[in-house]
Design an enzyme around this catalytic site. Structure first.
Site, PDB file in Angstrom:
ATOM      1  N   ARG A   1      13.760 -66.723  16.878  1.00 37.04           N
ATOM      2  CA  ARG A   1      13.487 -65.279  16.893  1.00 37.04           C
ATOM      3  C   ARG A   1      12.772 -64.824  18.162  1.00 37.04           C
ATOM      4  O   ARG A   1      11.999 -63.874  18.135  1.00 37.04           O
ATOM      5  CB  ARG A   1      12.665 -64.856  15.668  1.00 37.04           C
ATOM      6  CG  ARG A   1      13.376 -65.034  14.352  1.00 37.04           C
ATOM      7  CD  ARG A   1      14.449 -63.972  14.174  1.00 37.04           C
ATOM      8  NE  ARG A   1      15.132 -64.145  12.897  1.00 37.04           N
ATOM      9  CZ  ARG A   1      14.794 -63.483  11.797  1.00 37.04           C
ATOM     10  NH1 ARG A   1      13.816 -62.633  11.819  1.00 37.04           N
ATOM     11  NH2 ARG A   1      15.474 -63.678  10.690  1.00 37.04           N
TER      12      ARG A   1
ATOM     13  N   ARG B   1      11.663 -58.336  17.617  1.00 41.58           N
ATOM     14  CA  ARG B   1      10.694 -57.238  17.576  1.00 41.58           C
ATOM     15  C   ARG B   1       9.347 -57.500  18.226  1.00 41.58           C
ATOM     16  O   ARG B   1       8.565 -56.575  18.380  1.00 41.58           O
ATOM     17  CB  ARG B   1      10.491 -56.797  16.119  1.00 41.58           C
ATOM     18  CG  ARG B   1      11.672 -55.983  15.634  1.00 41.58           C
ATOM     19  CD  ARG B   1      11.552 -55.673  14.174  1.00 41.58           C
ATOM     20  NE  ARG B   1      11.580 -56.911  13.402  1.00 41.58           N
ATOM     21  CZ  ARG B   1      11.487 -56.966  12.084  1.00 41.58           C
ATOM     22  NH1 ARG B   1      11.342 -55.865  11.393  1.00 41.58           N
ATOM     23  NH2 ARG B   1      11.530 -58.116  11.459  1.00 41.58           N
TER      24      ARG B   1
ATOM     25  N   ARG C   1      16.776 -51.142  20.853  1.00 37.14           N
ATOM     26  CA  ARG C   1      17.259 -51.046  19.479  1.00 37.14           C
ATOM     27  C   ARG C   1      16.896 -49.723  18.801  1.00 37.14           C
ATOM     28  O   ARG C   1      17.265 -49.501  17.641  1.00 37.14           O
ATOM     29  CB  ARG C   1      16.678 -52.201  18.653  1.00 37.14           C
ATOM     30  CG  ARG C   1      17.384 -53.554  18.798  1.00 37.14           C
ATOM     31  CD  ARG C   1      18.699 -53.614  18.042  1.00 37.14           C
ATOM     32  NE  ARG C   1      18.648 -52.849  16.795  1.00 37.14           N
ATOM     33  CZ  ARG C   1      18.044 -53.246  15.683  1.00 37.14           C
ATOM     34  NH1 ARG C   1      17.483 -54.424  15.628  1.00 37.14           N
ATOM     35  NH2 ARG C   1      18.030 -52.480  14.625  1.00 37.14           N
TER      36      ARG C   1
ATOM     37  N   ASP D   1      22.987 -62.498  13.804  1.00 40.46           N
ATOM     38  CA  ASP D   1      22.288 -62.740  12.536  1.00 40.46           C
ATOM     39  C   ASP D   1      23.169 -63.642  11.680  1.00 40.46           C
ATOM     40  O   ASP D   1      24.392 -63.662  11.865  1.00 40.46           O
ATOM     41  CB  ASP D   1      21.990 -61.436  11.785  1.00 40.46           C
ATOM     42  CG  ASP D   1      20.998 -61.677  10.654  1.00 40.46           C
ATOM     43  OD1 ASP D   1      19.792 -61.688  10.912  1.00 40.46           O
ATOM     44  OD2 ASP D   1      21.443 -61.909   9.504  1.00 40.46           O
TER      45      ASP D   1
ATOM     46  N   TYR E   1      21.670 -65.328  -0.116  1.00 41.03           N
ATOM     47  CA  TYR E   1      21.760 -63.876   0.110  1.00 41.03           C
ATOM     48  C   TYR E   1      22.912 -63.264  -0.674  1.00 41.03           C
ATOM     49  O   TYR E   1      22.796 -62.172  -1.234  1.00 41.03           O
ATOM     50  CB  TYR E   1      21.916 -63.569   1.608  1.00 41.03           C
ATOM     51  CG  TYR E   1      20.609 -63.750   2.362  1.00 41.03           C
ATOM     52  CD1 TYR E   1      19.553 -62.862   2.171  1.00 41.03           C
ATOM     53  CD2 TYR E   1      20.407 -64.815   3.218  1.00 41.03           C
ATOM     54  CE1 TYR E   1      18.345 -63.027   2.834  1.00 41.03           C
ATOM     55  CE2 TYR E   1      19.208 -64.996   3.889  1.00 41.03           C
ATOM     56  CZ  TYR E   1      18.179 -64.100   3.690  1.00 41.03           C
ATOM     57  OH  TYR E   1      16.982 -64.272   4.325  1.00 41.03           O
TER      58      TYR E   1
HETATM   59  O1  CP3 Z   1      15.987 -64.778  18.645  1.00 39.83           O
HETATM   60  C1  CP3 Z   1      16.696 -65.312  17.796  1.00 39.83           C
HETATM   61  O2  CP3 Z   1      16.296 -66.264  17.101  1.00 39.83           O
HETATM   62  C2  CP3 Z   1      18.135 -64.853  17.644  1.00 39.83           C
HETATM   63  C3  CP3 Z   1      18.360 -63.830  16.685  1.00 39.83           C
HETATM   64  C4  CP3 Z   1      18.350 -64.089  15.188  1.00 39.83           C
HETATM   65  C5  CP3 Z   1      18.215 -63.011  14.264  1.00 39.83           C
HETATM   66  N1  CP3 Z   1      18.393 -63.496  13.002  1.00 39.83           N
HETATM   67  C6  CP3 Z   1      17.968 -61.619  14.648  1.00 39.83           C
HETATM   68  C7  CP3 Z   1      17.367 -60.704  13.668  1.00 39.83           C
HETATM   69  C8  CP3 Z   1      18.555 -65.241  14.431  1.00 39.83           C
HETATM   70  C9  CP3 Z   1      18.730 -66.675  14.906  1.00 39.83           C
HETATM   71  C10 CP3 Z   1      18.582 -64.837  13.054  1.00 39.83           C
HETATM   72  C11 CP3 Z   1      18.851 -65.774  11.951  1.00 39.83           C
HETATM   73  C12 CP3 Z   1      18.482 -65.376  10.583  1.00 39.83           C
HETATM   74  N2  CP3 Z   1      18.684 -64.189   9.956  1.00 39.83           N
HETATM   75  C13 CP3 Z   1      17.946 -66.272   9.626  1.00 39.83           C
HETATM   76  C14 CP3 Z   1      17.657 -67.717   9.881  1.00 39.83           C
HETATM   77  C15 CP3 Z   1      16.391 -67.863  10.643  1.00 39.83           C
HETATM   78  C16 CP3 Z   1      15.143 -67.663   9.837  1.00 39.83           C
HETATM   79  O3  CP3 Z   1      14.405 -66.741  10.172  1.00 39.83           O
HETATM   80  O4  CP3 Z   1      14.924 -68.428   8.894  1.00 39.83           O
HETATM   81  C17 CP3 Z   1      17.775 -65.577   8.434  1.00 39.83           C
HETATM   82  C18 CP3 Z   1      17.199 -66.129   7.144  1.00 39.83           C
HETATM   83  C19 CP3 Z   1      18.256 -64.254   8.643  1.00 39.83           C
HETATM   84  C20 CP3 Z   1      18.314 -63.136   7.663  1.00 39.83           C
HETATM   85  C21 CP3 Z   1      17.482 -62.016   8.143  1.00 39.83           C
HETATM   86  N3  CP3 Z   1      17.920 -61.091   9.089  1.00 39.83           N
HETATM   87  C22 CP3 Z   1      16.130 -61.714   7.827  1.00 39.83           C
HETATM   88  C23 CP3 Z   1      15.293 -62.453   6.832  1.00 39.83           C
HETATM   89  C24 CP3 Z   1      15.770 -60.610   8.609  1.00 39.83           C
HETATM   90  C25 CP3 Z   1      14.398 -59.974   8.737  1.00 39.83           C
HETATM   91  C26 CP3 Z   1      14.205 -58.723   7.954  1.00 39.83           C
HETATM   92  C27 CP3 Z   1      13.109 -57.899   8.589  1.00 39.83           C
HETATM   93  O5  CP3 Z   1      13.420 -56.815   9.079  1.00 39.83           O
HETATM   94  O6  CP3 Z   1      11.951 -58.372   8.618  1.00 39.83           O
HETATM   95  C28 CP3 Z   1      16.887 -60.231   9.377  1.00 39.83           C
HETATM   96  C29 CP3 Z   1      16.980 -59.145  10.367  1.00 39.83           C
HETATM   97  C30 CP3 Z   1      16.912 -59.577  11.784  1.00 39.83           C
HETATM   98  N4  CP3 Z   1      17.643 -60.595  12.322  1.00 39.83           N
HETATM   99  C31 CP3 Z   1      16.133 -58.995  12.805  1.00 39.83           C
HETATM  100  C32 CP3 Z   1      16.418 -59.685  13.998  1.00 39.83           C
HETATM  101  C33 CP3 Z   1      15.891 -59.432  15.383  1.00 39.83           C
HETATM  102  C34 CP3 Z   1      15.199 -57.811  12.626  1.00 39.83           C
HETATM  103  C35 CP3 Z   1      16.032 -56.566  12.551  1.00 39.83           C
HETATM  104  C36 CP3 Z   1      15.550 -55.475  13.471  1.00 39.83           C
HETATM  105  O7  CP3 Z   1      15.142 -55.751  14.612  1.00 39.83           O
HETATM  106  O8  CP3 Z   1      15.655 -54.321  13.033  1.00 39.83           O
END
Ligand code: CP3
Length: 368
Positions: free
Chosen positions: A46, A50, A59, A95, A170
């Site tokens: 990540r 953010r 974004r 994602d 999910y």
């Molecule tokens: O920088 C990186 O690692 C690459 C980008 C990345 C994202 N999601 C971007 C993202 C990666 C590798 C993921 C994988 C992901 N997504 C996982 C596996 C990694 C982990 O954290 O265990 C999982 C479980 C998800 C599902 C998911 N997507 C979650 C739990 C969330 C967070 C919800 C929140 O808003 O707190 C997301 C959304 C997400 N994926 C964001 C980002 C940057 C935030 C969305 C935003 O910026 O509005």
């Protein structure tokens, strides 16, 4: 230029001899392959997201899923942490639900919540509706990876996907879940349906990772973030065959495979057996202990608690030092957090951690 060549069929093949200094010869890929490195490589799960003001700006008016489908935005967001922190690898901005959406599942990523599925998957007919995918279904990912590889130069790009259990959670729950109760109810109560669902998700995941590899990523990470919710016996029975189908399905692809989950101290050995070159470890298991469980044939990745980045610098420094030291017990170590960067993290602390890991682990060139 990447150390990958594209043949006339459009399939990327690894060069037998990676170009010296190119991405396949980078400290990150070398550590994944348990080869000597000039310093311990570091990147952060990540890292694109953010915690960065430049990410929040770009974004501001674009929904999450839409941003994942725009190669120009994917490229810019992926490059942001590389420019800012000097990390040893980029990770594709996307994602885990992107390929599932491409396979026809109606879903959204809700800010502050995560993936939300319109109609949760509960029946054999629901499983049947998850279509196999190919490159044309995720052309934007293919395009983004190609743009990134040409712009990253010698910095390797990590591709990724969600593993069958985490994706299934999910889809079955309909959104994030603390207990995974509906997923487990399906797994224990209707094992045939469970295996059909996990098998279908493994096919989608394998196809999605192949698209990224053919477009030029230097490594892949399979996120089984929530696998730690299972006992080892249940993991081996219900999950391992499907994660193995994905990772072993990439054995001939020529790029290292990283396999990661949270709370997986009891599963580390089994997760390695799924066909990983590198096993990700969260902060609960010291890396020397983890290596004892994983064995000498695999590298480790981890494992600073993301919450530690909120402590005073001397505390952060001592923990980074400990992890670099304990990582020396492993045949290869990629420094990372034990889970993703939290949105409130001060990005300057991340930059300092990168510099510190490099400084603490620098090896004289004649030893490398
Ligand atoms: O920088 C990186 O690692 C690459 C980008 C990345 C994202 N999601 C971007 C993202 C990666 C590798 C993921 C994988 C992901 N997504 C996982 C596996 C990694 C982990 O954290 O265990 C999982 C479980 C998800 C599902 C998911 N997507 C979650 C739990 C969330 C967070 C919800 C929140 O808003 O707190 C997301 C959304 C997400 N994926 C964001 C980002 C940057 C935030 C969305 C935003 O910026 O509005």
């Amino acid at each position: 230029m990447a150390a990958m060549t594209t043949d006339t069929t459009g399939t990327a093949a690894p060069d037998d001899e990676p170009r010296p200094g190119g991405p396949a010869d980078s400290p990150f890929v070398r550590a994944c392959r348990r080869r000597p490195v000039p310093h311990t490589p570091v990147w952060f799960m990540r890292q694109a997201g953010r915690s960065l003001p430049e990410y929040r700006e770009i974004r501001a008016n674009v929904a999450m899923l839409e941003s994942c489908r725009r190669p120009d935005l994917v490229t810019e967001i992926t490059l942001q942490p590389v420019r800012r922190h000097g990390v040893d690898a980029a990770i594709l901005f996307s994602d885990i639900v992107v390929p599932v959406a491409a396979a026809g599942v109606e879903l959204d990523i809700v800010p502050g919540t995560g993936p939300v599925v319109a109609e949760p998957v509960r029946t054999a007919a629901d499983v049947e509706r998850i279509r196999p995918i190919g490159r044309d279904d995720v052309g934007y990912v293919d395009e983004a990876v190609r743009m990134l590889v040409s712009q990253l130069g010698d910095t390797p790009l990590i591709g990724f996907a969600g593993a069958p259990f985490t994706l299934a959670s999910y889809l079955v729950e309909g959104g994030p879940s603390r207990t995974h109760v509906k997923t487990k109810a399906l797994m224990y109560g209707e094992p045939e349906l469970w295996h059909a669902l996990a098998g279908r998700l493994a096919e989608v995941t394998l196809a999605f990772l192949r698209v990224q590899i053919e477009a030029g990523v230097s490594a892949v990470q399979l996120f089984d973030s929530w696998a730690g919710a299972l006992s080892e016996a249940d993991y081996r029975r219900f999950v391992l065959p499907h994660s193995t189908a994905v990772l072993s399905g990439l054995a001939d692809a020529g790029v290292p495979r990283i396999h990661f989950g949270v709370g997986t101290g009891e599963l580390l050995g089994a997760m390695g057996e799924a066909g990983a070159d590198v096993v990700g470890v969260d902060w609960r298991t010291p890396l020397d202990v983890a290596t004892g469980r994983i064995g000498p044939d695999r590298a480790v990745q981890g494992n600073l608690d993301p919450c530690l980045l909120f402590a005073p610098w001397p505390v952060v420094e001592a923990e980074v030092r400990r992890i670099v030291e304990q990582g020396r017990a492993a045949p290869g170590h990629v420094f990372n957090l034990g889970h993703g960067v939290l949105p409130e993290t001060d990005p300057e602390v991340l930059t300092r951690v990168v510099a510190l890991v490099h400084e603490l682990s620098a090896r004289p060139a004649d030893q490398g």
